[in-house]
Design an enzyme around this catalytic site. Structure first.
Site, PDB file in Angstrom:
ATOM      1  N   THR A  13     -31.042  -4.279  10.071  1.00 42.56           N
ATOM      2  CA  THR A  13     -30.438  -3.250  10.912  1.00 42.56           C
ATOM      3  C   THR A  13     -31.319  -2.017  11.055  1.00 42.56           C
ATOM      4  OG1 THR A  13     -28.635  -1.640  11.021  1.00 42.56           O
ATOM      5  CG2 THR A  13     -29.173  -2.493   8.860  1.00 42.56           C
ATOM      6  N   SER A  48     -25.152   4.237   5.206  1.00 40.33           N
ATOM      7  CA  SER A  48     -23.891   3.745   4.641  1.00 40.33           C
ATOM      8  C   SER A  48     -24.224   2.688   3.594  1.00 40.33           C
ATOM      9  CB  SER A  48     -23.010   3.120   5.726  1.00 40.33           C
ATOM     10  OG  SER A  48     -23.523   1.846   6.091  1.00 40.33           O
ATOM     11  N   TYR A  50     -23.210  -0.292   3.627  1.00 41.26           N
ATOM     12  CA  TYR A  50     -23.568  -1.505   4.362  1.00 41.26           C
ATOM     13  C   TYR A  50     -25.070  -1.502   4.662  1.00 41.26           C
ATOM     14  CZ  TYR A  50     -24.360  -4.514   8.366  1.00 41.26           C
ATOM     15  OH  TYR A  50     -24.883  -5.447   9.217  1.00 41.26           O
ATOM     16  N   HIS A  51     -25.541  -0.390   5.200  1.00 41.52           N
ATOM     17  CA  HIS A  51     -26.960  -0.319   5.539  1.00 41.52           C
ATOM     18  C   HIS A  51     -27.841  -0.307   4.290  1.00 41.52           C
ATOM     19  CE1 HIS A  51     -25.040   1.343   9.295  1.00 41.52           C
ATOM     20  NE2 HIS A  51     -25.759   0.347   9.759  1.00 41.52           N
ATOM     21  N   LYS A  54     -28.535  -3.804   3.251  1.00 39.95           N
ATOM     22  CA  LYS A  54     -29.578  -4.411   4.078  1.00 39.95           C
ATOM     23  C   LYS A  54     -30.965  -3.938   3.632  1.00 39.95           C
ATOM     24  CE  LYS A  54     -27.226  -6.597   7.453  1.00 39.95           C
ATOM     25  NZ  LYS A  54     -27.436  -8.008   7.831  1.00 39.95           N
ATOM     26  N   ASN A 109     -17.509  -0.777  22.125  1.00 31.92           N
ATOM     27  CA  ASN A 109     -16.285  -1.577  22.161  1.00 31.92           C
ATOM     28  C   ASN A 109     -15.050  -0.676  22.113  1.00 31.92           C
ATOM     29  OD1 ASN A 109     -17.849  -3.841  22.195  1.00 31.92           O
ATOM     30  ND2 ASN A 109     -17.187  -4.645  20.214  1.00 31.92           N
ATOM     31  N   ARG A 110     -15.081   0.304  21.217  1.00 31.12           N
ATOM     32  CA  ARG A 110     -13.918   1.198  21.110  1.00 31.12           C
ATOM     33  C   ARG A 110     -13.683   1.924  22.431  1.00 31.12           C
ATOM     34  NH1 ARG A 110     -15.450   4.501  17.210  1.00 31.12           N
ATOM     35  NH2 ARG A 110     -15.755   6.456  18.319  1.00 31.12           N
ATOM     36  N   GLU A 197     -22.759  12.205   8.516  1.00 32.43           N
ATOM     37  CA  GLU A 197     -23.983  11.866   9.241  1.00 32.43           C
ATOM     38  C   GLU A 197     -24.396  13.064  10.075  1.00 32.43           C
ATOM     39  OE1 GLU A 197     -22.871   8.630  11.842  1.00 32.43           O
ATOM     40  OE2 GLU A 197     -21.387   9.828  12.908  1.00 32.43           O
TER      41      GLU A 197
END
Lengths: 289, 289
Positions: A13, A48, A50-51, A54, A109-110, A197
């Site tokens: 990512t 984050s 999550y990142h 990665k 998407n949102r 952020e």
């Protein structure tokens, strides 16, 4: 030991880089310091956990390539938009997930869901957060290009896999403008940012290597935005309105009030007029099948 | 949520940096690139999965500080030598582990054991591998200095915790010279390197911050080397000679032949004359107690 010539293609990512105040290169940076020079891994500041996970993968893979001569391509992918590739479009049964919530969902998407339901587009904070984006069709093309042009023995290489960069605010305006072209009015609101952020920052990430391999980008246009909104409208009754309200996880405070009492909220809530209309419409469509 | 003002002191490692061709700063580096500048995490190239795991910790902790305002000191420690602090010396029961094998052990420990047994000092490869080192007493002092001078709210800081840097070859020569001062001859041999690492490289790592806080280094001298050798001599019968032979894990090939058939080797092996003498001596000492 079993497939020493295998080529690992890892979907990583762009979020590993964070938002440094310098140009983001593709994985490595030549640094001059006190009169000496080296080509080193680009300094990473993931945004984050999550990142971060990665990033840990990236370091582990890079080490494996160096030590055991393995070959790997780490695709530092941007935010993906769009629902269809030519293959997926062949049958409704091949449709993929469409995430629009604050955790799994992505921002475009949102916005498309909110636009389809006639709700305001919710920008977190100032909206200057800028990221790389790409069409799902380009995702597939990039993986294919990596596969067809493998890394060499011992090579760990990074491709920044996105085609355009946008701020969140710009994306909201694009959705609003796409609707306006059809005479529809869409408002944009700014919510307190549930994440931690930078909301205004420099961002200039290189993404040349996949273009050099022949990538033909599908840039984000009104047609794409309209097609996503169209899909959402057809399934509007299945939208969970709670997911579209204040985001359900606040990074500073943990779960929000909404999140903690969510089961109660869901069962007692009266759908908004738009959602109620959409549900009624789908019910009628179902009856005529 | 329970102790938001707690100060985390993390024992990390200099091994996170690897061996870049530029000066190693303490955690962060100001980088100028394409006319822009930022202070970014120093680019890391850990040299083993152990060091990778420490790097993952560093990134996670740094993120937690940024997001939740936690405070942390990441002590990037060099290779520790020495067995005693004033506290440990108070009673034999407080003695700590002494690792000299190829996995848990450190290079100076191995050399001291080999010197004590009259065996050649085994240098892996060319021996130009250079690292930061420090005395165990300085380790304790550094942790104390970090504790007494805590990080501020939201601060993630890195102290490079070592006092001198040496190449492996230089360390072997120091041990040889310390023995020579007592008329003892020690030879140095170079073994094929079981690891994958640069054997000749630039290395210049900063280590100013702990000195600024008041660290009074114990530099590596003959006295320290002799005291370690002395301890080993007193326990020579407990040395496992297999651990001192060819290292038992080869990074390229996995476990070596020795490692795979080790139980057999251990049970059938005749101790070297030196080891046999040492065992006999200890047996006699035990009988006279």
């Amino acid at each position: 030991d079993h497939a020493p010539k295998a080529h690992l293609i890892k979907l990583g990512t762009m979020g590993e880089y964070g938002t440094p105040n310098i140009d983001i290169e593709e994985g490595f940076l030549t640094i001059t310091h006190n009169g000496r020079q080296d080509r080193l891994p680009f300094p990473m500041q993931p945004g984050s956990f999550y990142h971060l996970s990665k990033l840990h993968d990236s370091h582990n893979i890079q080490f494996a390539c160096r030590i055991w001569g393995l070959r790997a391509t780490d695709l530092h992918q941007g935010v993906v938009y769009g629902n269809h590739t030519d293959d997926v479009a062949m049958d409704p049964g091949l449709s993929t997930r469409f995430d629009y919530d604050a955790i799994w969902g992505t921002v475009l998407n949102r916005f498309c869901v909110q636009a389809a339901l006639g709700l305001p587009l919710t920008v977190y904070g100032k909206g200057g957060q800028t990221r790389g984006f790409l069409d799902i069709r380009d995702t597939v093309a990039c993986v294919r290009l990596a596969l067809e042009n493998p890394a060499t023995e011992g090579e760990y290489r990074v491709f920044n896999q996105f085609t355009e960069q946008f701020s969140v605010k710009t994306l909201a305006e694009k959705v609003r403008d796409a609707r306006a072209a059809h005479g529809l009015t869409t408002s944009i609101v700014h919510l307190p940012n549930p994440r931690v952020e930078r909301e205004e920052h420099y961002y200039n990430a290189k993404h040349q290597k996949l273009l050099d391999l022949g990538l033909q980008p599908h840039y984000l246009g009104d047609t794409l935005i309209e097609s996503v909104i169209d899909i959402v409208e057809r399934h509007a009754s299945r939208v969970d309105p709670v997911e579209l309200e204040q985001p359900n996880v606040d990074w500073r405070r943990g779960g929000t009030a909404n999140w903690r009492r969510r089961p109660v909220v869901v069962s007692s809530k009266t759908p908004s007029p738009t959602v109620a209309r959409a549900r009624e419409k789908e019910r009628r469509v179902a009856q005529t099948r």
